[in-house]
Design a protein around this motif. Structure first.
Motif, PDB file in Angstrom:
ATOM      1  N   ALA A  95       0.839  -1.205   0.000  1.00 25.84           N
ATOM      2  CA  ALA A  95       0.000   0.000   0.000  1.00 25.84           C
ATOM      3  C   ALA A  95       0.870   1.249   0.000  1.00 25.84           C
ATOM      4  O   ALA A  95       0.573   2.235  -0.711  1.00 25.84           O
ATOM      5  CB  ALA A  95      -0.927  -0.013   1.218  1.00 25.84           C
ATOM      6  N   GLN A  96       1.957   1.230   0.784  1.00 25.15           N
ATOM      7  CA  GLN A  96       2.858   2.383   0.841  1.00 25.15           C
ATOM      8  C   GLN A  96       3.523   2.605  -0.521  1.00 25.15           C
ATOM      9  O   GLN A  96       3.642   3.742  -0.983  1.00 25.15           O
ATOM     10  CB  GLN A  96       3.923   2.168   1.930  1.00 25.15           C
ATOM     11  CG  GLN A  96       4.856   3.340   2.115  1.00 25.15           C
ATOM     12  CD  GLN A  96       4.124   4.574   2.623  1.00 25.15           C
ATOM     13  OE1 GLN A  96       3.237   4.497   3.470  1.00 25.15           O
ATOM     14  NE2 GLN A  96       4.484   5.727   2.093  1.00 25.15           N
ATOM     15  N   ILE A  97       3.920   1.511  -1.164  1.00 22.62           N
ATOM     16  CA  ILE A  97       4.544   1.624  -2.494  1.00 22.62           C
ATOM     17  C   ILE A  97       3.540   2.215  -3.482  1.00 22.62           C
ATOM     18  O   ILE A  97       3.892   3.091  -4.292  1.00 22.62           O
ATOM     19  CB  ILE A  97       5.058   0.242  -2.969  1.00 22.62           C
ATOM     20  CG1 ILE A  97       6.259  -0.183  -2.119  1.00 22.62           C
ATOM     21  CG2 ILE A  97       5.417   0.242  -4.449  1.00 22.62           C
ATOM     22  CD1 ILE A  97       6.694  -1.627  -2.320  1.00 22.62           C
ATOM     23  N   LYS A  98       2.278   1.784  -3.424  1.00 26.09           N
ATOM     24  CA  LYS A  98       1.249   2.321  -4.316  1.00 26.09           C
ATOM     25  C   LYS A  98       1.062   3.817  -4.063  1.00 26.09           C
ATOM     26  O   LYS A  98       0.957   4.620  -5.016  1.00 26.09           O
ATOM     27  CB  LYS A  98      -0.079   1.597  -4.125  1.00 26.09           C
ATOM     28  CG  LYS A  98      -0.114   0.225  -4.755  1.00 26.09           C
ATOM     29  CD  LYS A  98      -1.486  -0.421  -4.559  1.00 26.09           C
ATOM     30  CE  LYS A  98      -1.550  -1.796  -5.179  1.00 26.09           C
ATOM     31  NZ  LYS A  98      -2.849  -2.450  -4.948  1.00 26.09           N
ATOM     32  N   ARG A  99       1.004   4.186  -2.773  1.00 32.94           N
ATOM     33  CA  ARG A  99       0.833   5.616  -2.457  1.00 32.94           C
ATOM     34  C   ARG A  99       2.019   6.425  -2.971  1.00 32.94           C
ATOM     35  O   ARG A  99       1.860   7.510  -3.552  1.00 32.94           O
ATOM     36  CB  ARG A  99       0.680   5.820  -0.941  1.00 32.94           C
ATOM     37  CG  ARG A  99      -0.696   5.447  -0.415  1.00 32.94           C
ATOM     38  CD  ARG A  99      -0.898   5.928   1.020  1.00 32.94           C
ATOM     39  NE  ARG A  99       0.026   5.359   1.985  1.00 32.94           N
ATOM     40  CZ  ARG A  99      -0.148   4.226   2.648  1.00 32.94           C
ATOM     41  NH1 ARG A  99      -1.239   3.508   2.446  1.00 32.94           N
ATOM     42  NH2 ARG A  99       0.755   3.797   3.493  1.00 32.94           N
ATOM     43  N   ASN A 100       3.215   5.884  -2.766  1.00 29.53           N
ATOM     44  CA  ASN A 100       4.416   6.583  -3.247  1.00 29.53           C
ATOM     45  C   ASN A 100       4.394   6.709  -4.772  1.00 29.53           C
ATOM     46  O   ASN A 100       4.768   7.755  -5.321  1.00 29.53           O
ATOM     47  CB  ASN A 100       5.694   5.857  -2.809  1.00 29.53           C
ATOM     48  CG  ASN A 100       5.935   5.962  -1.309  1.00 29.53           C
ATOM     49  OD1 ASN A 100       5.319   6.796  -0.641  1.00 29.53           O
ATOM     50  ND2 ASN A 100       6.818   5.119  -0.798  1.00 29.53           N
ATOM     51  N   ALA A 101       3.938   5.670  -5.450  1.00 32.55           N
ATOM     52  CA  ALA A 101       3.878   5.707  -6.918  1.00 32.55           C
ATOM     53  C   ALA A 101       2.866   6.753  -7.365  1.00 32.55           C
ATOM     54  O   ALA A 101       3.117   7.508  -8.320  1.00 32.55           O
ATOM     55  CB  ALA A 101       3.516   4.328  -7.453  1.00 32.55           C
ATOM     56  N   GLU A 102       1.714   6.802  -6.698  1.00 32.29           N
ATOM     57  CA  GLU A 102       0.705   7.799  -7.060  1.00 32.29           C
ATOM     58  C   GLU A 102       1.213   9.220  -6.806  1.00 32.29           C
ATOM     59  O   GLU A 102       0.990  10.122  -7.621  1.00 32.29           O
ATOM     60  CB  GLU A 102      -0.593   7.539  -6.301  1.00 32.29           C
ATOM     61  CG  GLU A 102      -1.361   6.334  -6.817  1.00 32.29           C
ATOM     62  CD  GLU A 102      -2.653   6.097  -6.039  1.00 32.29           C
ATOM     63  OE1 GLU A 102      -3.177   7.040  -5.423  1.00 32.29           O
ATOM     64  OE2 GLU A 102      -3.114   4.940  -6.056  1.00 32.29           O
TER      65      GLU A 102
END
Length: 113
Positions: A95-102
């Motif tokens: 989830a953190q990686i997805k947020r960082n990507a967004e």
């Protein structure tokens, strides 16, 4: 008649000798019997002690087996809990990686515009 008396006296002597021998044998056998009874009593007492010890050891073994099963169950539950925690942490990282990507996409769009 004198010969008859002598024979009778010899027979009496022989009989008394045999009686003493028999009494001696009976005395020895009685002593052996007493000794055997003492040994038997000692063996019975030892058997009682061994039976008691055996029952105690069986109970301890059963208790240890139950403790082992309890520990095994606790270990399984502990491993399950650790696995759940690792899964939760993995989900958080994804989830953190997805947020960082967004966020990176948004920043990239902002810098492009």
């Amino acid at each position: 008649m004198l010969n008859d008396n002598k024979k009778f006296c010899e027979q009496v002597k022989d009989m008394k000798k045999k009686q003493r021998e028999t009494e001696s044998m009976v005395s020895k056998m009685t002593q052996q019997n007493v000794s055997i009874k003492k040994k038997l009593d000692a063996m019975r007492e030892q058997n009682i002690c061994l039976t008691r010890d055996n029952k105690r050891l069986k109970a301890e073994t059963k208790e240890l087996a139950q403790l082992g099963l309890y520990k095994e169950k606790c270990n399984v539950e502990s491993l399950k809990a650790e696995e759940k925690e690792r899964n939760r942490q993995s989900i958080e990282r994804v989830a953190q990686i997805k947020r960082n990507a967004e966020e990176a996409k948004l920043k990239q769009k902002e810098t492009l515009t």
